[in-house]
Design an enzyme around this catalytic site. Structure first.
Site, PDB file in Angstrom:
ATOM      1  N   PHE A 198      49.715  58.031  45.077  1.00 29.42           N
ATOM      2  CA  PHE A 198      49.107  56.831  45.535  1.00 29.42           C
ATOM      3  C   PHE A 198      49.259  55.798  44.417  1.00 29.42           C
ATOM      4  O   PHE A 198      49.286  54.624  44.783  1.00 29.42           O
ATOM      5  CB  PHE A 198      47.598  57.295  45.861  1.00 29.42           C
ATOM      6  CG  PHE A 198      47.390  58.125  47.055  1.00 29.42           C
ATOM      7  CD1 PHE A 198      48.245  58.108  47.968  1.00 29.42           C
ATOM      8  CD2 PHE A 198      46.258  58.685  47.241  1.00 29.42           C
ATOM      9  CE1 PHE A 198      48.049  58.819  49.057  1.00 29.42           C
ATOM     10  CE2 PHE A 198      46.042  59.119  48.277  1.00 29.42           C
ATOM     11  CZ  PHE A 198      47.029  59.313  49.295  1.00 29.42           C
ATOM     12  N   GLU A 225      34.866  55.489  52.738  1.00 29.99           N
ATOM     13  CA  GLU A 225      36.118  55.100  53.649  1.00 29.99           C
ATOM     14  C   GLU A 225      36.586  56.371  54.111  1.00 29.99           C
ATOM     15  O   GLU A 225      36.770  57.255  53.497  1.00 29.99           O
ATOM     16  CB  GLU A 225      37.139  54.323  52.453  1.00 29.99           C
ATOM     17  CG  GLU A 225      38.206  54.027  53.310  1.00 29.99           C
ATOM     18  CD  GLU A 225      39.099  52.945  52.416  1.00 29.99           C
ATOM     19  OE1 GLU A 225      38.712  52.168  51.793  1.00 29.99           O
ATOM     20  OE2 GLU A 225      40.542  53.534  52.399  1.00 29.99           O
ATOM     21  N   ASP A 270      50.586  46.505  54.317  1.00 29.69           N
ATOM     22  CA  ASP A 270      51.909  46.816  53.620  1.00 29.69           C
ATOM     23  C   ASP A 270      52.677  47.355  55.141  1.00 29.69           C
ATOM     24  O   ASP A 270      52.459  48.477  55.480  1.00 29.69           O
ATOM     25  CB  ASP A 270      51.958  47.788  52.511  1.00 29.69           C
ATOM     26  CG  ASP A 270      51.304  47.115  51.076  1.00 29.69           C
ATOM     27  OD1 ASP A 270      51.750  46.162  50.996  1.00 29.69           O
ATOM     28  OD2 ASP A 270      50.628  47.803  50.762  1.00 29.69           O
ATOM     29  N   HIS A 277      32.108  51.935  46.376  1.00 32.82           N
ATOM     30  CA  HIS A 277      32.786  52.201  47.660  1.00 32.82           C
ATOM     31  C   HIS A 277      33.643  53.439  47.598  1.00 32.82           C
ATOM     32  O   HIS A 277      34.752  53.364  46.539  1.00 32.82           O
ATOM     33  CB  HIS A 277      33.734  51.123  48.075  1.00 32.82           C
ATOM     34  CG  HIS A 277      34.570  51.160  49.356  1.00 32.82           C
ATOM     35  ND1 HIS A 277      33.834  51.092  50.716  1.00 32.82           N
ATOM     36  CD2 HIS A 277      35.882  51.390  49.565  1.00 32.82           C
ATOM     37  CE1 HIS A 277      35.094  51.429  51.540  1.00 32.82           C
ATOM     38  NE2 HIS A 277      36.109  51.733  51.004  1.00 32.82           N
ATOM     39  N   SER A 299      29.276  52.539  50.199  1.00 35.58           N
ATOM     40  CA  SER A 299      29.774  52.861  51.227  1.00 35.58           C
ATOM     41  C   SER A 299      30.981  53.725  51.223  1.00 35.58           C
ATOM     42  O   SER A 299      31.384  54.171  50.235  1.00 35.58           O
ATOM     43  CB  SER A 299      30.620  51.414  51.666  1.00 35.58           C
ATOM     44  OG  SER A 299      31.300  50.863  50.616  1.00 35.58           O
TER      45      SER A 299
HETATM   46  P1  FAD Z   1      46.758  39.723  49.728  1.00 34.38           P
HETATM   47  O1  FAD Z   1      45.612  39.317  49.495  1.00 34.38           O
HETATM   48  O2  FAD Z   1      47.457  38.904  50.856  1.00 34.38           O
HETATM   49  O3  FAD Z   1      47.748  39.768  48.614  1.00 34.38           O
HETATM   50  C1  FAD Z   1      49.004  40.429  48.465  1.00 34.38           C
HETATM   51  C2  FAD Z   1      49.785  39.750  47.618  1.00 34.38           C
HETATM   52  O4  FAD Z   1      50.200  38.469  47.783  1.00 34.38           O
HETATM   53  C3  FAD Z   1      49.089  39.705  46.186  1.00 34.38           C
HETATM   54  O5  FAD Z   1      50.406  40.049  45.287  1.00 34.38           O
HETATM   55  C4  FAD Z   1      48.789  38.401  46.058  1.00 34.38           C
HETATM   56  O6  FAD Z   1      48.614  37.809  44.563  1.00 34.38           O
HETATM   57  C5  FAD Z   1      49.840  37.420  46.814  1.00 34.38           C
HETATM   58  N1  FAD Z   1      49.250  36.514  47.695  1.00 34.38           N
HETATM   59  C6  FAD Z   1      48.234  36.343  48.315  1.00 34.38           C
HETATM   60  N2  FAD Z   1      47.896  35.364  48.753  1.00 34.38           N
HETATM   61  C7  FAD Z   1      48.910  34.403  48.631  1.00 34.38           C
HETATM   62  C8  FAD Z   1      49.162  33.287  48.869  1.00 34.38           C
HETATM   63  N3  FAD Z   1      48.553  32.472  49.725  1.00 34.38           N
HETATM   64  N4  FAD Z   1      50.505  32.810  48.571  1.00 34.38           N
HETATM   65  C9  FAD Z   1      51.354  33.454  47.477  1.00 34.38           C
HETATM   66  N5  FAD Z   1      50.953  34.783  47.162  1.00 34.38           N
HETATM   67  C10 FAD Z   1      49.821  35.345  47.649  1.00 34.38           C
HETATM   68  N6  FAD Z   1      46.427  48.721  53.727  1.00 34.38           N
HETATM   69  C11 FAD Z   1      46.533  49.226  54.709  1.00 34.38           C
HETATM   70  O7  FAD Z   1      47.484  48.801  55.401  1.00 34.38           O
HETATM   71  N7  FAD Z   1      45.595  49.357  55.670  1.00 34.38           N
HETATM   72  C12 FAD Z   1      44.006  49.680  55.023  1.00 34.38           C
HETATM   73  O8  FAD Z   1      43.488  50.199  55.915  1.00 34.38           O
HETATM   74  C13 FAD Z   1      44.139  49.341  53.833  1.00 34.38           C
HETATM   75  N8  FAD Z   1      42.736  49.134  53.299  1.00 34.38           N
HETATM   76  C14 FAD Z   1      42.566  48.781  51.725  1.00 34.38           C
HETATM   77  C15 FAD Z   1      41.221  48.785  51.376  1.00 34.38           C
HETATM   78  C16 FAD Z   1      40.992  48.421  50.126  1.00 34.38           C
HETATM   79  C17 FAD Z   1      39.590  48.188  49.515  1.00 34.38           C
HETATM   80  C18 FAD Z   1      42.120  47.770  49.279  1.00 34.38           C
HETATM   81  C19 FAD Z   1      41.921  47.491  47.815  1.00 34.38           C
HETATM   82  C20 FAD Z   1      43.409  48.067  49.803  1.00 34.38           C
HETATM   83  C21 FAD Z   1      43.631  48.566  51.149  1.00 34.38           C
HETATM   84  N9  FAD Z   1      45.071  48.462  51.771  1.00 34.38           N
HETATM   85  C22 FAD Z   1      44.992  48.904  52.981  1.00 34.38           C
HETATM   86  C23 FAD Z   1      46.111  48.298  51.096  1.00 34.38           C
HETATM   87  C24 FAD Z   1      46.657  46.599  50.812  1.00 34.38           C
HETATM   88  O9  FAD Z   1      46.846  46.362  52.198  1.00 34.38           O
HETATM   89  C25 FAD Z   1      47.794  46.423  50.196  1.00 34.38           C
HETATM   90  O10 FAD Z   1      47.228  46.567  48.736  1.00 34.38           O
HETATM   91  C26 FAD Z   1      48.569  45.210  50.406  1.00 34.38           C
HETATM   92  O11 FAD Z   1      49.777  45.045  49.556  1.00 34.38           O
HETATM   93  C27 FAD Z   1      47.643  43.846  50.005  1.00 34.38           C
HETATM   94  O12 FAD Z   1      46.972  43.582  50.841  1.00 34.38           O
HETATM   95  P2  FAD Z   1      45.612  42.361  50.457  1.00 34.38           P
HETATM   96  O13 FAD Z   1      44.934  42.193  51.615  1.00 34.38           O
HETATM   97  O14 FAD Z   1      45.109  42.618  49.265  1.00 34.38           O
HETATM   98  O15 FAD Z   1      46.768  40.889  50.600  1.00 34.38           O
END
Ligand code: FAD
Length: 284
Positions: free
Chosen positions: A212, A14, A105, A262, A12
């Site tokens: 980044f 992005e 974020d 990806h 895939s």
């Molecule tokens: P989570 O899985 O929620 O984790 C975030 C943090 O919180 C981690 O440190 C985790 O350990 C902690 N955590 C998770 N769940 C819990 C819980 N229940 N209790 C306590 N702590 C917890 N960002 C964008 O804004 N737009 C995008 O389009 C985008 N695309 C991305 C695509 C990929 C493939 C990746 C790898 C990242 C992308 N990001 C994007 C960045 C991402 O949003 C950031 O890395 C963000 O800080 C974390 O998102 P997450 O979904 O991994 O968060």
């Protein structure tokens, strides 16, 4: 890694939503060239808090018009349930069947916390409200998320997202294959059975990559950093070296059983086309 081989491979690409008319034209060109490689899907990023909402939707429509399967990213931080419902309804009406579900974020100064704290809550909410309508991908961090208090806590949080209903994961980019292999082994030990596809960032620009990587916690190994520093502004030398590094990384990952790749294309076709050629993945 053995469990990963059973999933088959998914490739895939992005894209991010362009901000200018020139950006739209450039992406359309890049997309057409990359579509010829026959990706399983393409994904489109989404600014947390809805900052690229229209741009993401427009790009999703353009990708679908080109005949591509497209997975919009959906980040939940700063959003209400109502915002998420609206987007899910729109995407469903547009024919979207896969989503990359993220926390996101919030840009500094944008203080709205919204109704979701973590990605596992978004995954659970999408499953609760739309059942199995969407294939859900989540983010994984072989070098661990920068805000995680420990590697173990990050793994436990990743497990929470998987158990909430994720079908697959895409990793943050990395240049140390061992980080990925160990991460996958840890997931296997936790009993997590889902494809974890490595995210690959082609190296074409040293300062941008360094910026980044500082933000997202991805490590640029010292030997790569030193070489890049040595090339100064020599763009061709950076791209040639970056190509060799990513080809070797991807070869090693695929040989080890990674279930696909990806690519973070940065809306550019050339680095991915060259990578695909070198890996023997280009289709006639
Ligand atoms: P989570 O899985 O929620 O984790 C975030 C943090 O919180 C981690 O440190 C985790 O350990 C902690 N955590 C998770 N769940 C819990 C819980 N229940 N209790 C306590 N702590 C917890 N960002 C964008 O804004 N737009 C995008 O389009 C985008 N695309 C991305 C695509 C990929 C493939 C990746 C790898 C990242 C992308 N990001 C994007 C960045 C991402 O949003 C950031 O890395 C963000 O800080 C974390 O998102 P997450 O979904 O991994 O968060």
């Amino acid at each position: 890694m053995e469990s990963q081989r059973a999933f088959g491979r998914s490739f895939s690409f992005e894209f991010f939503p362009p901000k200018t008319p020139d950006g739209v034209t450039n992406l359309a060109r890049a997309r057409a060239r990359l579509a010829a490689l026959g990706p399983d899907f393409v994904s489109v990023t989404f600014g947390a808090g809805g900052s690229t909402r229209e741009g993401t939707l427009e790009t999703v429509r353009a990708c679908r018009a080109d005949g591509l399967v497209v997975a919009p990213h959906l980040s939940c931080i700063g959003s209400t349930r109502e915002n998420i419902d609206e987007l899910l309804t729109t995407y469903h009406a547009e024919g979207v069947t896969r989503i990359v579900a993220l926390r996101g974020d919030l840009p500094s100064g944008m203080g709205r916390a919204g109704e979701f704290r973590y990605a596992n809550e978004l995954v659970a909410y999408i499953r609760e409200t739309t059942g199995d309508r969407f294939t859900l991908e989540v983010a994984a961090y072989p070098e661990f998320h920068p805000q995680a208090p420990s590697a173990q806590a990050d793994l436990e949080n990743f497990k929470r997202k998987v158990e909430a209903g994720a079908n697959g994961a895409i990793t943050q980019y990395f240049y140390n294959p061992d980080a990925y292999l160990r991460f996958v082994e840890s997931c296997e030990r936790l009993g997590l059975a889902l494809p974890i596809v490595p995210g690959v960032m082609p190296i074409t620009n040293h300062s941008q990559l360094a910026r980044f990587s500082d933000m997202c916690g991805a490590e640029i190994p010292r030997w790569i950093r030193k070489r890049l520093e040595g090339f100064g502004d020599d763009r061709d030398a950076i791209c040639a070296f970056g190509h060799d590094v990513t080809v070797e990384l991807c070869q090693r990952l695929l040989e080890a059983g990674a279930p696909g790749l990806h690519v973070y294309t940065m809306n550019r076709a050339e680095p991915t086309l060259a990578l695909w050629d070198a890996l023997g993945l280009s289709r006639a």
